[in-house]
Scaffold this motif. Structure first.
Motif, short mmCIF file in Angstrom:
data_model
loop_
_atom_site.label_atom_id
_atom_site.label_comp_id
_atom_site.label_asym_id
_atom_site.label_seq_id
_atom_site.Cartn_x
_atom_site.Cartn_y
_atom_site.Cartn_z
N THR A 95 -2.27 13.77 -1.86
CA THR A 95 -1.13 13.00 -1.33
C THR A 95 -1.05 11.66 -2.03
O THR A 95 0.04 11.18 -2.35
N GLY A 96 -2.18 11.04 -2.25
CA GLY A 96 -2.21 9.77 -2.96
C GLY A 96 -1.84 8.59 -2.09
O GLY A 96 -1.84 8.65 -0.86
N ALA A 97 -1.51 7.50 -2.77
CA ALA A 97 -1.22 6.23 -2.08
C ALA A 97 0.04 6.36 -1.24
O ALA A 97 1.06 6.87 -1.70
N GLN A 98 -0.03 5.86 -0.02
CA GLN A 98 1.12 5.91 0.88
C GLN A 98 1.48 4.51 1.37
O GLN A 98 0.66 3.61 1.39
N GLY A 99 2.72 4.36 1.77
CA GLY A 99 3.24 3.07 2.21
C GLY A 99 4.55 2.79 1.52
O GLY A 99 4.97 3.53 0.62
N LEU A 100 5.23 1.75 1.95
CA LEU A 100 6.46 1.36 1.28
C LEU A 100 6.16 0.82 -0.11
O LEU A 100 5.04 0.39 -0.40
N PHE A 101 7.15 0.82 -0.97
CA PHE A 101 6.95 0.46 -2.37
C PHE A 101 6.22 -0.86 -2.52
O PHE A 101 5.28 -0.97 -3.33
N HIS A 102 6.60 -1.89 -1.74
CA HIS A 102 6.00 -3.21 -1.92
C HIS A 102 4.55 -3.28 -1.41
O HIS A 102 3.86 -4.27 -1.64
N GLU A 103 4.10 -2.20 -0.74
CA GLU A 103 2.75 -2.18 -0.20
C GLU A 103 1.75 -1.47 -1.12
O GLU A 103 0.55 -1.49 -0.85
N ILE A 104 2.23 -0.84 -2.19
CA ILE A 104 1.36 -0.03 -3.05
C ILE A 104 1.12 -0.77 -4.37
O ILE A 104 2.08 -1.10 -5.08
N ASP A 105 -0.14 -1.00 -4.70
CA ASP A 105 -0.46 -1.73 -5.92
C ASP A 105 -0.65 -0.77 -7.10
O ASP A 105 -0.49 0.45 -6.97
N ASP A 106 -1.00 -1.34 -8.25
CA ASP A 106 -1.19 -0.53 -9.45
C ASP A 106 -2.26 0.55 -9.28
O ASP A 106 -2.11 1.67 -9.77
N ASP A 107 -3.33 0.20 -8.57
CA ASP A 107 -4.40 1.19 -8.38
C ASP A 107 -3.88 2.40 -7.60
O ASP A 107 -4.26 3.54 -7.90
N GLY A 108 -3.05 2.16 -6.61
CA GLY A 108 -2.48 3.27 -5.84
C GLY A 108 -1.62 4.17 -6.69
O GLY A 108 -1.72 5.41 -6.61
#
Length: 276
Positions: A95-108
């Motif tokens: 599934t990977g990194a979840q959250g709104l766009f502004h909450e996900i950093d480069d690592d995600g």
């Protein structure tokens, strides 16, 4: 129905559970020799044991599709056990990194794309020489409905799966003349360990049972799914195995999604405001 693939050799990734496991099961039932792979050796061994395959028809080798060195070792193991593969089914993913766009950093973003897009790229690069040598081959990618209808709380996954559709289409143009057919399947909301984890999290957050979480998710997030239930891994695997078969000998560059019914939420302002 005879699918015409008895005696073929298939490699299935993400095979220790869910759709990948059911693909392995159905391929075995159609006379295919199957190599299962996934990251966790213990889970993979247990999953292979559940299939009760005839001797010599099933092999299991752990590997990490994000690691080229691990894939090279896998290739050596496959070659020693069964020779060259004819069928490649790519089910591994997260599934990977979840959250709104502004909450996900480069690592995600990087970690999700590393597994869900670059992993399949590396896998195909490693095993494509096998598929090009026999004049007959099949590659089937597991994409997702999210590639066609992205959701705002899992954009890295959506973008990676959209990339899988582009990869599949491009490969289908490059190697069809050599007998290698490439297609994709884009399931919707399927009862897999991945969505089970999503529903447990939703249930915890909402203070409900998992069944209630599934029902509310269907009502609120997937109202256009007319059957109003999660699909089963076996239902998806049946489509995958068909695409692996001789019955699909004139199917190339396709994507098999569940049928979408677009709502006004996904129409563009131009479409909504167009004069009749």
């Amino acid at each position: 129905m005879d699918l015409g693939i008895a005696g073929r050799i298939a490699l299935v990734t993400g095979a220790d559970s869910g759709i990948g496991w059911h693909c392995a099961q159905q391929l075995l039932a159609d006379g295919v020799t199957v190599v299962m792979t996934d990251r966790d050796p213990g889970k993979l061994t247990a999953a292979a044991a559940e299939l009760h395959a005839p001797e010599g028809r099933l092999h299991a080798f752990p590997a990490d599709i994000t690691d080229p060195a691990s894939l090279a070792v896998l290739h050596e193991s496959v070659a020693a056990a069964v020779g060259s593969i004819d069928i490649l089914v790519q089910c591994a993913g997260v599934t990977g990194a979840q959250g709104l766009f502004h909450e996900i950093d480069d690592d995600g973003w990087t970690s999700t794309i590393e597994t869900d897009l670059l992993g399949p790229v590396r896998l195909v690069r490693e095993f494509l020489p096998d598929l090009r040598t026999g004049g007959w081959g099949r590659i089937v990618f597991l994409a997702s409905e999210d590639a066609l209808q992205p959701y705002d709380d899992e954009l890295p996954y959506c973008a990676a799966k959209a990339g899988i559709l582009a990869l599949s289409k491009g490969l289908s143009r490059s190697y069809a003349s050599e007998g290698v057919l490439v297609n994709a399947v884009s399931p919707a909301f399927i009862a897999t360990p991945m969505t089970d984890a999503m529903m447990r999290k939703r249930a915890d957050e909402n203070g409900t049972t998992v069944d209630e979480a599934v029902a509310s998710f269907l009502d609120e997030e997937r109202p256009y799914m007319e059957l109003h239930r999660r699909g089963t891994p076996a239902e998806v695997a049946s489509v995958v195995v068909f695409l692996c078969s001789e019955r699909a000998s004139f199917v190339n560059g396709s994507n098999y999604p569940r049928r979408l019914r677009l709502s006004s939420h996904y129409l563009t302002p131009l479409a909504l405001n167009r004069k009749k």
